[in-house]
Write a protein that holds these residues in place. Structure first.
Motif, short mmCIF file in Angstrom:
data_model
loop_
_atom_site.label_atom_id
_atom_site.label_comp_id
_atom_site.label_asym_id
_atom_site.label_seq_id
_atom_site.Cartn_x
_atom_site.Cartn_y
_atom_site.Cartn_z
N SER A 112 -6.14 -2.72 -2.18
CA SER A 112 -7.51 -2.90 -2.88
C SER A 112 -7.79 -4.39 -3.13
CB SER A 112 -7.47 -2.19 -4.09
OG SER A 112 -6.59 -2.48 -5.13
N THR A 159 3.56 0.14 3.91
CA THR A 159 3.00 1.20 3.73
C THR A 159 3.94 2.41 4.02
OG1 THR A 159 0.98 2.93 4.22
CG2 THR A 159 1.89 1.46 6.01
N THR A 183 -6.20 3.95 4.80
CA THR A 183 -6.66 4.95 5.62
C THR A 183 -8.17 5.01 6.17
OG1 THR A 183 -4.87 6.44 5.12
CG2 THR A 183 -6.65 7.44 6.53
N ASP A 227 -2.00 -5.68 -3.65
CA ASP A 227 -2.16 -4.43 -3.13
C ASP A 227 -3.34 -4.29 -2.08
OD1 ASP A 227 -4.47 -3.95 -4.66
OD2 ASP A 227 -3.37 -3.02 -6.36
N ALA A 238 0.95 -1.26 -0.04
CA ALA A 238 -0.17 -0.03 -0.02
C ALA A 238 1.00 1.18 0.04
CB ALA A 238 -0.93 -0.02 1.19
N VAL A 266 -4.81 5.84 0.58
CA VAL A 266 -6.23 6.44 0.81
C VAL A 266 -6.92 5.38 1.23
CG1 VAL A 266 -8.13 7.69 -0.27
CG2 VAL A 266 -5.95 8.70 -0.24
N GLU A 267 -7.04 4.47 0.39
CA GLU A 267 -7.97 3.03 0.72
C GLU A 267 -7.58 2.39 2.21
OE1 GLU A 267 -7.56 0.58 -2.65
OE2 GLU A 267 -9.26 1.14 -3.31
N SER A 297 1.33 3.59 -3.06
CA SER A 297 0.86 4.58 -3.99
C SER A 297 -0.17 5.20 -2.93
CB SER A 297 0.17 3.78 -4.99
OG SER A 297 -1.04 3.32 -4.71
N PRO A 298 -0.15 6.65 -3.67
CA PRO A 298 -1.32 7.45 -3.01
C PRO A 298 -2.63 6.87 -2.85
CG PRO A 298 0.40 8.80 -4.36
CD PRO A 298 0.53 7.21 -4.53
N ALA A 299 -2.96 6.30 -3.78
CA ALA A 299 -4.62 5.75 -4.04
C ALA A 299 -4.60 4.67 -2.98
CB ALA A 299 -4.67 5.17 -5.36
N GLN A 300 -3.59 3.78 -2.68
CA GLN A 300 -3.42 2.58 -1.82
C GLN A 300 -3.65 3.16 -0.55
OE1 GLN A 300 -4.31 -0.35 -2.80
NE2 GLN A 300 -4.23 0.11 -4.74
#
Length: 135
Positions: free
Chosen positions: A125, A87, A61, A123, A51, A58-59, A53-56
């Motif tokens: 997600s 992370t 968190t 990842d 986790a 966010v998910e 990447s910025p998108a990961q």
């Protein structure tokens, strides 16, 4: 170097759970099922949630409990005693530590910033999706 040998499934209590998990992931066409199926020949598999990447982040968190549910489901199914959650330091790591403090699992989850390699890698997600599929 990973010691690869066939896993004695007759001595593994998690064998039915492992088979069900493979079937659920295969039916959902999840890319995680290949890594999970390959881990059946590893003596002590290592499970990693990536986790970074910025998108990961966010998910992670927003849904740390779902990520942990999926990660721990895989870890228990393959007989791993430790799982790594990769992370960067920050709010995502804080959310995971808070979620871990509410749990009492036999599998130890280590928050890692070094890029640990593993036998089953997915990842955040993918683990969220997995938790939703098996619940």
């Amino acid at each position: 170097m990973v010691n690869r040998r066939p896993l004695d499934r007759s001595a593994t209590a998690a064998a039915p759970e492992f088979g069900r998990l493979i079937a659920v992931l295969f039916e959902a066409r999840s890319p995680l099922w290949r890594a999970l199926a390959a881990s059946a020949t590893v003596d002590r598999p290592v499970v990693v949630c990536d986790a970074v990447s910025p998108a990961q982040v966010v998910e992670l968190t927003a849904s740390p409990d779902l990520v942990l549910d999926g990660l721990l489901t895989v870890a228990r199914a393959v007989g791993a005693h430790r799982a790594y959650l990769r992370t960067p330091p920050g709010i995502g790591a804080v959310a995971v530590r808070r979620a871990l403090s509410r749990r009492g699992d036999a599998v130890r989850v280590v928050i890692d910033q070094t890029g640990r390699t593993g036998d089953v890698v997915g990842d955040a997600s993918a683990y969220i999706r997995l938790a939703q599929l098996v619940s």
